[in-house]
Design an enzyme around this catalytic site. Structure first.
Site, PDB file in Angstrom:
ATOM      1  N   ARG A 296      44.104 -11.374  -9.075  1.00  0.00           N
ATOM      2  CA  ARG A 296      42.796 -11.381  -8.419  1.00  0.00           C
ATOM      3  C   ARG A 296      42.898 -12.031  -7.055  1.00  0.00           C
ATOM      4  O   ARG A 296      43.765 -12.854  -6.806  1.00  0.00           O
ATOM      5  CB  ARG A 296      41.799 -12.184  -9.253  1.00  0.00           C
ATOM      6  CG  ARG A 296      41.249 -11.500 -10.470  1.00  0.00           C
ATOM      7  CD  ARG A 296      40.330 -10.338 -10.170  1.00  0.00           C
ATOM      8  NE  ARG A 296      39.407 -10.559  -9.076  1.00  0.00           N
ATOM      9  CZ  ARG A 296      38.193 -11.087  -9.174  1.00  0.00           C
ATOM     10  NH1 ARG A 296      37.730 -11.461 -10.345  1.00  0.00           N
ATOM     11  NH2 ARG A 296      37.435 -11.226  -8.121  1.00  0.00           N
TER      12      ARG A 296
ATOM     13  N   ARG B  74      46.290   1.216   2.896  1.00  0.00           N
ATOM     14  CA  ARG B  74      47.027   2.367   3.426  1.00  0.00           C
ATOM     15  C   ARG B  74      47.741   1.990   4.720  1.00  0.00           C
ATOM     16  O   ARG B  74      48.884   2.381   4.959  1.00  0.00           O
ATOM     17  CB  ARG B  74      46.083   3.543   3.665  1.00  0.00           C
ATOM     18  CG  ARG B  74      45.380   4.030   2.420  1.00  0.00           C
ATOM     19  CD  ARG B  74      46.288   4.834   1.522  1.00  0.00           C
ATOM     20  NE  ARG B  74      45.542   5.332   0.371  1.00  0.00           N
ATOM     21  CZ  ARG B  74      45.878   5.105  -0.882  1.00  0.00           C
ATOM     22  NH1 ARG B  74      46.945   4.406  -1.168  1.00  0.00           N
ATOM     23  NH2 ARG B  74      45.160   5.592  -1.863  1.00  0.00           N
TER      24      ARG B  74
ATOM     25  N   CYS C 209      37.369   1.684  -4.258  1.00  0.00           N
ATOM     26  CA  CYS C 209      36.413   0.761  -3.641  1.00  0.00           C
ATOM     27  C   CYS C 209      35.061   0.909  -4.336  1.00  0.00           C
ATOM     28  O   CYS C 209      34.652   2.018  -4.662  1.00  0.00           O
ATOM     29  CB  CYS C 209      36.244   1.065  -2.152  1.00  0.00           C
ATOM     30  SG  CYS C 209      37.755   0.897  -1.194  1.00  0.00           S
TER      31      CYS C 209
ATOM     32  N   GLU D  36      29.973  -4.617  -5.182  1.00  0.00           N
ATOM     33  CA  GLU D  36      29.805  -5.721  -6.135  1.00  0.00           C
ATOM     34  C   GLU D  36      28.337  -5.800  -6.555  1.00  0.00           C
ATOM     35  O   GLU D  36      27.442  -5.371  -5.827  1.00  0.00           O
ATOM     36  CB  GLU D  36      30.236  -7.028  -5.449  1.00  0.00           C
ATOM     37  CG  GLU D  36      30.374  -8.204  -6.353  1.00  0.00           C
ATOM     38  CD  GLU D  36      31.559  -8.138  -7.294  1.00  0.00           C
ATOM     39  OE1 GLU D  36      31.419  -8.670  -8.404  1.00  0.00           O
ATOM     40  OE2 GLU D  36      32.599  -7.555  -6.942  1.00  0.00           O
TER      41      GLU D  36
ATOM     42  N   ARG E  77      36.553  -8.468  -2.654  1.00  0.00           N
ATOM     43  CA  ARG E  77      37.315  -8.879  -3.833  1.00  0.00           C
ATOM     44  C   ARG E  77      38.370  -7.828  -4.143  1.00  0.00           C
ATOM     45  O   ARG E  77      38.197  -6.655  -3.825  1.00  0.00           O
ATOM     46  CB  ARG E  77      36.380  -9.063  -5.029  1.00  0.00           C
ATOM     47  CG  ARG E  77      35.473 -10.274  -4.917  1.00  0.00           C
ATOM     48  CD  ARG E  77      34.479 -10.305  -6.081  1.00  0.00           C
ATOM     49  NE  ARG E  77      33.682 -11.514  -6.118  1.00  0.00           N
ATOM     50  CZ  ARG E  77      32.556 -11.698  -5.425  1.00  0.00           C
ATOM     51  NH1 ARG E  77      32.095 -10.737  -4.635  1.00  0.00           N
ATOM     52  NH2 ARG E  77      31.894 -12.838  -5.537  1.00  0.00           N
TER      53      ARG E  77
ATOM     54  N   TYR F 205      42.529 -16.812  -3.029  1.00  0.00           N
ATOM     55  CA  TYR F 205      41.173 -16.875  -2.486  1.00  0.00           C
ATOM     56  C   TYR F 205      41.265 -17.484  -1.093  1.00  0.00           C
ATOM     57  O   TYR F 205      41.769 -18.607  -0.951  1.00  0.00           O
ATOM     58  CB  TYR F 205      40.265 -17.686  -3.419  1.00  0.00           C
ATOM     59  CG  TYR F 205      40.022 -16.945  -4.710  1.00  0.00           C
ATOM     60  CD1 TYR F 205      38.874 -16.190  -4.880  1.00  0.00           C
ATOM     61  CD2 TYR F 205      40.972 -16.938  -5.723  1.00  0.00           C
ATOM     62  CE1 TYR F 205      38.671 -15.458  -6.047  1.00  0.00           C
ATOM     63  CE2 TYR F 205      40.779 -16.210  -6.887  1.00  0.00           C
ATOM     64  CZ  TYR F 205      39.624 -15.480  -7.039  1.00  0.00           C
ATOM     65  OH  TYR F 205      39.429 -14.751  -8.182  1.00  0.00           O
TER      66      TYR F 205
ATOM     67  N   ARG G  22      36.379 -19.721  -6.534  1.00  0.00           N
ATOM     68  CA  ARG G  22      37.299 -20.259  -7.544  1.00  0.00           C
ATOM     69  C   ARG G  22      38.069 -21.443  -6.967  1.00  0.00           C
ATOM     70  O   ARG G  22      39.268 -21.350  -6.686  1.00  0.00           O
ATOM     71  CB  ARG G  22      38.289 -19.167  -7.999  1.00  0.00           C
ATOM     72  CG  ARG G  22      37.723 -18.067  -8.841  1.00  0.00           C
ATOM     73  CD  ARG G  22      37.169 -18.518 -10.192  1.00  0.00           C
ATOM     74  NE  ARG G  22      38.122 -19.260 -11.014  1.00  0.00           N
ATOM     75  CZ  ARG G  22      38.875 -18.715 -11.971  1.00  0.00           C
ATOM     76  NH1 ARG G  22      38.807 -17.439 -12.226  1.00  0.00           N
ATOM     77  NH2 ARG G  22      39.686 -19.477 -12.655  1.00  0.00           N
TER      78      ARG G  22
END
Length: 119
Positions: free
Chosen positions: A6, A62, A73, A76, A88, A106, A114
């Site tokens: 992540r 790419r 894609c 959220e 994200r 992050y 986080r």
């Protein structure tokens, strides 16, 4: 074994150049911190907060040469009070590393999402 990695990064504004640069930075840092070879990438899912609409972050992947990796894609969930302008990433990777060795990434303001993983 398949591992999930992540990451997230916050941008200052909804601008294609900013989104693409931040996404390239995020991908590059995830690959570097986890010793990932491009051939080990199975797929990457990107999400953007609803306030980011000017481009697809997959374009940055790419640009980095990930032309044969499936990319997706999505927007959220629009949760009131959520951190704005965030990209994200969820990468699926073929690896022999134990899950505990995965380094999630992050960056910038997204470290607030986080703080336990931000380093």
């Amino acid at each position: 074994m398949v591992l999930a990695v992540r990451g997230a990064v916050q941008v200052d504004r909804d601008d294609p150049a900013d989104i693409l640069a931040a996404t390239r930075e995020l991908i590059t840092e995830i690959v570097r911190r986890n010793g990932i070879d491009a051939a080990d990438l199975i797929s990457i899912v990107f999400t953007l907060t609803p306030d980011l609409t000017s481009c697809f972050p997959a374009t940055a992947a790419r640009d980095l040469g990930l032309v044969d990796v499936p990319l997706l894609c999505a927007t959220e969930v629009a949760v009131p009070g959520a951190l704005p302008r965030v990209i994200r990433l969820l990468a699926h990777v073929e690896s022999d590393r134990p899950r505990a060795a995965v380094r999630h990434v992050y960056l910038r303001g997204a470290t607030r999402l986080r703080p336990d993983l931000a380093a």
